[in-house]
Design an enzyme around this catalytic site. Structure first.
Site, PDB file in Angstrom:
ATOM      1  N   LYS A 261       0.848  -1.195   0.000  1.00  0.00           N
ATOM      2  CA  LYS A 261       0.000   0.000   0.000  1.00  0.00           C
ATOM      3  C   LYS A 261       0.882   1.243   0.000  1.00  0.00           C
ATOM      4  CE  LYS A 261      -3.963  -1.867   2.579  1.00  0.00           C
ATOM      5  NZ  LYS A 261      -4.971  -1.762   1.513  1.00  0.00           N
ATOM      6  N   ARG A 335     -10.096 -11.675   1.787  1.00  0.00           N
ATOM      7  CA  ARG A 335     -10.965 -12.707   1.219  1.00  0.00           C
ATOM      8  C   ARG A 335     -10.288 -14.079   1.241  1.00  0.00           C
ATOM      9  NH1 ARG A 335     -11.500  -9.367  -4.288  1.00  0.00           N
ATOM     10  NH2 ARG A 335     -11.308  -7.737  -2.711  1.00  0.00           N
TER      11      ARG A 335
HETATM   12  N1  BES Z   1      -8.016  -3.933   4.119  1.00  0.00           N
HETATM   13  C1  BES Z   1      -8.212  -3.502   2.788  1.00  0.00           C
HETATM   14  C2  BES Z   1      -9.520  -2.769   2.555  1.00  0.00           C
HETATM   15  C3  BES Z   1      -9.685  -1.436   3.264  1.00  0.00           C
HETATM   16  C4  BES Z   1      -9.485  -0.270   2.569  1.00  0.00           C
HETATM   17  C5  BES Z   1     -10.109  -1.384   4.558  1.00  0.00           C
HETATM   18  C6  BES Z   1      -9.662   0.947   3.200  1.00  0.00           C
HETATM   19  C7  BES Z   1     -10.287  -0.168   5.197  1.00  0.00           C
HETATM   20  C8  BES Z   1     -10.079   0.990   4.524  1.00  0.00           C
HETATM   21  C9  BES Z   1      -8.207  -4.719   1.860  1.00  0.00           C
HETATM   22  O1  BES Z   1      -7.444  -5.793   2.258  1.00  0.00           O
HETATM   23  C10 BES Z   1      -7.673  -4.259   0.539  1.00  0.00           C
HETATM   24  O2  BES Z   1      -6.570  -3.798   0.509  1.00  0.00           O
HETATM   25  N2  BES Z   1      -8.479  -4.379  -0.512  1.00  0.00           N
HETATM   26  C11 BES Z   1      -8.083  -3.982  -1.805  1.00  0.00           C
HETATM   27  C12 BES Z   1      -8.617  -4.996  -2.766  1.00  0.00           C
HETATM   28  C13 BES Z   1      -8.111  -4.827  -4.192  1.00  0.00           C
HETATM   29  C14 BES Z   1      -6.633  -5.113  -4.260  1.00  0.00           C
HETATM   30  C15 BES Z   1      -8.898  -5.776  -5.069  1.00  0.00           C
HETATM   31  C16 BES Z   1      -8.685  -2.615  -2.093  1.00  0.00           C
HETATM   32  O3  BES Z   1      -9.798  -2.347  -1.684  1.00  0.00           O
HETATM   33  O4  BES Z   1      -8.004  -1.799  -2.705  1.00  0.00           O
HETATM   34 ZN    ZN Z   2      -5.389  -5.600   1.671  1.00  0.00          ZN
END
Ligand code: BES
Ligand code: ZN
Ligand code: ZN
Length: 483
Positions: A261, A335
């Protein structure tokens, strides 16, 4: 602490008097203490306070500080607005140094009293463990509220649920390196200690390896910490009655993994175990309330870190279910963990219904914002029951559709399924849910995406201060109590 007093007595150091604009205009406030009625009515008659929404007016009668708080037009007073206004008044500088406050509601009613309980217990929560400079601060942190209402078992339940919300918030707000998978396990152990109604199953690295939980293990591979799968079987109902299963996402920290991230997206990711925290908070509430149902409280806990051994984009991994998964992105890790937990709980316990709760997608935040969680389900009755509990508790949720074509979006050319969508940038919350859907079989299932609602990254939102909201504890506790 909250006590109930049969009627307003004004013998406390301070009182909060809630008034609608019509009540303020009528200027016939009556209290058993004559000077109080006279002082309040004098202010009302003067027109200096007209009960407008958010207005406050302090006055002194005898040795009691009275804060008049305006709620606005009666028709506009909602339970959420009541929580917000009462929280604001209780935290106002007028009450900073006062411990005992009597609250006089604008009207009778169980809903009103329960909203006041939320406003106090949930509204006054703040995470201050690591603030050391409080020497000169004379603020009284722990208030004793005296509510002018008849005591009722329903209110005791509301207090216990609100305390369980704060219990979950502590877990989320604490540093990620403290709230590890092992720490979450210990937390559950402490909660269920001596409770014969609960049996605990904990799978550590060894058991996860033996059981072929390839997905949980893959997500945790970059971490120096151990993963855990924790299952508390709460047998409050009749023997043989099926379980309702609650399954939480417990990513103790989500760096994104090798699909790291960027700055700005990672700082709040200790909150990525908020689903697990909601499940643990609900377990605490179920125990405190003695809910007479059979319920499974489960979560998968892991850390999505980077390191020489981290799992990699492009990897194909086989999890507990036997399905192979192409890792399109290591940041879609929640997931993966959930798929293993869901497949295991369904295989082992055949629950009548399964509800997962997870900070799953940024897309859900884009679509629904921070005040509504996403609700997705393969079963209308279950979705309706959860929506009803959401509305009743103000843990708000809004349903998004699931439909057959979503499955095509998570097709893989090299595995049975892929953890990201082939249509980048669209329907992210729903394709995330559809991935989970592929692991539930025929079980009635619902998914709560709480990525937007679990954490306040800022000063405050609604009646929550900065940090964790404990979202899901009120919703899930209401749901398991009623269904
Ligand atoms: N933990 C994150 C989602 C999240 C985003 C929670 C903002 C709280 C605040 C999750 O694991 C994630 O990173 N999801 C990705 C999925 C994508 C790579 C398909 C996302 O939402 O960008
Ligand atoms: Zn994530
Ligand atoms: Zn995550």
């Amino acid at each position: 602490m909250i006590s109930f007093v049969s009627k307003a007595s004004f013998d406390k150091a301070a009182a909060l008097v809630l008034l609608t604009s019509a009540q303020a205009a009528a200027a016939d406030f009556t209290s058993p203490v004559k000077e109080v009625s006279a002082a309040v009515n004098q202010v009302l008659a003067s027109g200096k306070f007209d009960g407008g929404k958010g207005e406050v007016f302090p006055l002194v009668a005898g040795n009691c500080l009275i804060l008049l708080a305006g709620l606005g037009k009666e028709a506009d007073v909602t339970l959420p607005s009541l929580r917000v206004l009462v929280r604001r008044a209780l935290l106002s500088s007028f009450f900073k140094k006062i411990a005992d406050i009597e609250v006089i509601p604008h009207k009778d009613g169980a809903d009103v009293v329960k909203a006041l309980i939320d406003a106090h217990v949930i509204g006054s929560y703040a995470w201050k463990k690591y603030i050391t400079r409080k020497k000169d601060d004379k603020t009284v942190e722990h208030k004793h509220l005296y509510l002018a209402a008849a005591r009722d078992p329903e209110y005791d339940r509301a207090i216990k649920i609100a305390q369980s919300v704060n219990f979950a918030r502590d877990l989320v707000n604490e540093n990620a390196d403290v709230t590890s998978a092992v720490y979450l396990e210990k937390t559950v152990r402490a909660l269920v200690k001596g409770k014969s109604a609960v049996t605990l199953e904990v799978l550590g690295r060894k058991e996860l390896e033996a059981g072929k939980f390839g997905l949980i293990l893959a997500v945790n591979r970059g971490s120096s910490k151990e993963p855990r799968l924790v299952i508390a079987r709460y047998n409050g109902g009749r023997k043989g009655d099926p379980y309702i299963a609650l399954v939480g996402k417990g990513l103790t920290f989500d760096s994104g993994g090798l699909n790291l991230k960027p700055s700005g997206s990672m700082e709040t990711m200790r909150s990525d175990m908020s689903g697990a925290a909601a499940v643990i908070g609900s377990l605490r509430a179920a125990l405190a309330l003695g809910i007479k149902k059979n319920i499974i409280f489960a979560f998968g806990a892991a850390e999505n870190a980077i390191g020489a051994d981290a799992y990699k984009p492009g990897d194909v991994i086989v999890g507990y279910s036997g399905k192979s998964v192409e890792v399109g992105n290591t940041d879609a890790e929640g997931r993966l963990v959930l798929a293993d937990v869901i497949a295991y709980v369904i295989a082992k316990d055949k629950p009548s219904r399964l509800v997962d709760i997870a900070t799953l997608t940024g897309a859900c935040v884009v679509g629904l914002g921070h005040d509504y969680a996403g609700l997705m389900s393969n079963n209308d009755a279950l979705a309706d029951a959860l929506a009803a509990s959401a509305a009743a508790t103000d843990d708000r949720a809004w349903r998004l559709p699931l439909y057959p074509e979503l499955k095509d979006m998570i097709k893989s050319g090299i595995a049975d399924i892929k953890n990201i969508s082939n249509q980048k940038g669209s329907a992210g919350a729903m394709t995330g849910a559809e991935f989970l859907h592929q692991f539930v079989g025929e079980t009635p299932w619902a998914h709560l995406d709480i990525a937007g609602t679990a954490f306040v990254d800022g000063d405050s939102r609604m009646y929550f201060g900065h940090g964790a909201t404990g979202f899901g504890v009120r919703l899930l506790t209401d749901f398991i109590g009623k269904n």
